[in-house]
Scaffold this active site. Structure first.
Site, PDB file in Angstrom:
ATOM      1  N   GLU A  33     -26.836  23.007  29.659  1.00  0.00           N
ATOM      2  CA  GLU A  33     -27.857  21.987  29.395  1.00  0.00           C
ATOM      3  C   GLU A  33     -27.396  20.542  29.549  1.00  0.00           C
ATOM      4  OE1 GLU A  33     -27.420  24.714  27.569  1.00  0.00           O
ATOM      5  OE2 GLU A  33     -29.344  25.564  26.979  1.00  0.00           O
ATOM      6  N   ALA A  36     -34.209  28.201  30.337  1.00  0.00           N
ATOM      7  CA  ALA A  36     -35.600  27.737  30.302  1.00  0.00           C
ATOM      8  C   ALA A  36     -35.965  27.309  31.723  1.00  0.00           C
ATOM      9  CB  ALA A  36     -35.723  26.571  29.334  1.00  0.00           C
ATOM     10  N   GLY A  82     -31.100  28.949  27.863  1.00  0.00           N
ATOM     11  CA  GLY A  82     -31.988  29.774  27.039  1.00  0.00           C
ATOM     12  C   GLY A  82     -31.719  31.263  27.174  1.00  0.00           C
ATOM     13  N   GLU A 132     -28.917  31.927  24.874  1.00  0.00           N
ATOM     14  CA  GLU A 132     -29.483  31.785  23.522  1.00  0.00           C
ATOM     15  C   GLU A 132     -30.334  32.996  23.147  1.00  0.00           C
ATOM     16  OE1 GLU A 132     -30.947  27.886  24.717  1.00  0.00           O
ATOM     17  OE2 GLU A 132     -29.968  27.022  22.969  1.00  0.00           O
TER      18      GLU A 132
END
Ligand code: CO8
Length: 260
Positions: free
Chosen positions: A134, A66, A111, A114
């Site tokens: 993260e 992200a 992300g 993911e």
């Protein structure tokens, strides 16, 4: 519709989605997630698209997570909205009625890892690196990582990589079942296309029902999953494509599936 952060390329039933923010290693900001959501919804309505490939632009990164610069400026409510947006888009990808292949061309972090895990199949360049960094930023994986990673590599290993943030090489990722194939860096797209073409040559209803059976069955106990499989099997058995596939085998010719 034109997109700012995504490049679309459709050819012979294969739609390639390239996340295109190379200056930030294809980090996912809200705009990109919104664009991805629109694309996924359009695919569902487009009968011509048989397989989807997701990759990142440039030589170095699939998606480096992200967008940290955007996330830093968000308050708690906005942060929650951004998590939910990414989770929803990734679930739409996972539930798409067409197979989705991640062609992982470099860093797949946070992300990005993911996103790859939300795809049905992961093909990676030998240079790809995976990880969930993260906790080093004071947050936890928020686009499904705490759920999909343990389902792919087991609970203990998932915790190890989430707690330590250690990066995983392509070879290690393959050995632990996080990805499905490792290919030479320069051949990633070519090899991914070959896999997409192979899937397209099979019965589309059968492939779709197999995807539903695996996805939905994984969320059920075994007996319920087996019952679900029987229903999905019956749908494939009732198709014209089943008659065509079996006839083609017996007549020693290539099947001409019609998705009917
Ligand atoms: N977000 C924003 N910018 C990024 C990101 C990112 N995730 N990753 C890289 N960039 C930018 C860098 O800031 C840099 O910008 P600039 O050129 O302006 O300095 C540019 O991309 C190139 O990066 P580097 O110079 O760092 O390149 P290196 O080759 O030295 O390193 C790495 C490559 C190892 C990939 C490194 O860039 C890195 O560690 N990136 C961050 C990886 C990361 O921590 N990802 C996880 C993000 S958190 C997340 O994904 C949470 C998901 C759930 C979110 C829920 C929403 C609220």
């Amino acid at each position: 519709m034109g997109y700012k952060n995504i490049i679309l390329d459709e050819k012979d039933g294969i739609l390639t989605i390239t996340i295109n923010r190379p200056k930030v290693l294809n980090a996912l900001n809200t705009d990109t997630l919104n664009e991805l959501e629109n694309v996924v919804r359009d695919i569902e309505r487009d009968k011509e698209i048989m397989v989807v490939i997701i990759t990142g632009s440039g030589e170095k990164s699939f998606v480096a997570g992200a967008d940290i610069a955007e996330m830093k400026s968000l308050n708690i409510h906005e942060g929650r909205n951004m998590t939910r947006l990414g989770q929803c888009v990734f679930q739409e990808i996972e539930n798409l009625s067409r197979p989705v292949i991640a062609a992982v061309n470099g860093y797949a972090l946070g992300g990005g890892c993911e996103l790859a895990m939300a795809c049905d199949i992961r093909i990676a360049s030998e240079k790809a690196k995976f990880g969930q960094p993260e906790v080093g930023l004071g947050i936890i994986p928020g686009y499904g990582g705490t759920q999909r990673l343990p389902r792919l590599i087991g609970k203990g290993r998932a915790k190890y990589y989430i707690f330590t943030t250690d990066m995983i090489t392509a070879e290690e990722a393959f050995n632990m079942g996080l990805i499905d194939k490792v290919v030479p860096h320069g051949k990633l797209y070519e090899e991914t296309l070959k896999i997409a073409e192979k899937i397209i040559s099979k019965g589309p209803i059968a492939v779709r029902m197999a995807k539903y059976a695996v996805n939905n069955g994984m969320n059920m106990d075994l007996a319920s999953g087996i019952a679900y499989e029987a229903e999905a099997y019956t749908t494939s058995f009732g198709s014209e494509d089943r008659i065509e596939g079996m006839s083609a085998f017996l007549e020693k010719r290539k099947a001409d599936f019609k998705d009917e």
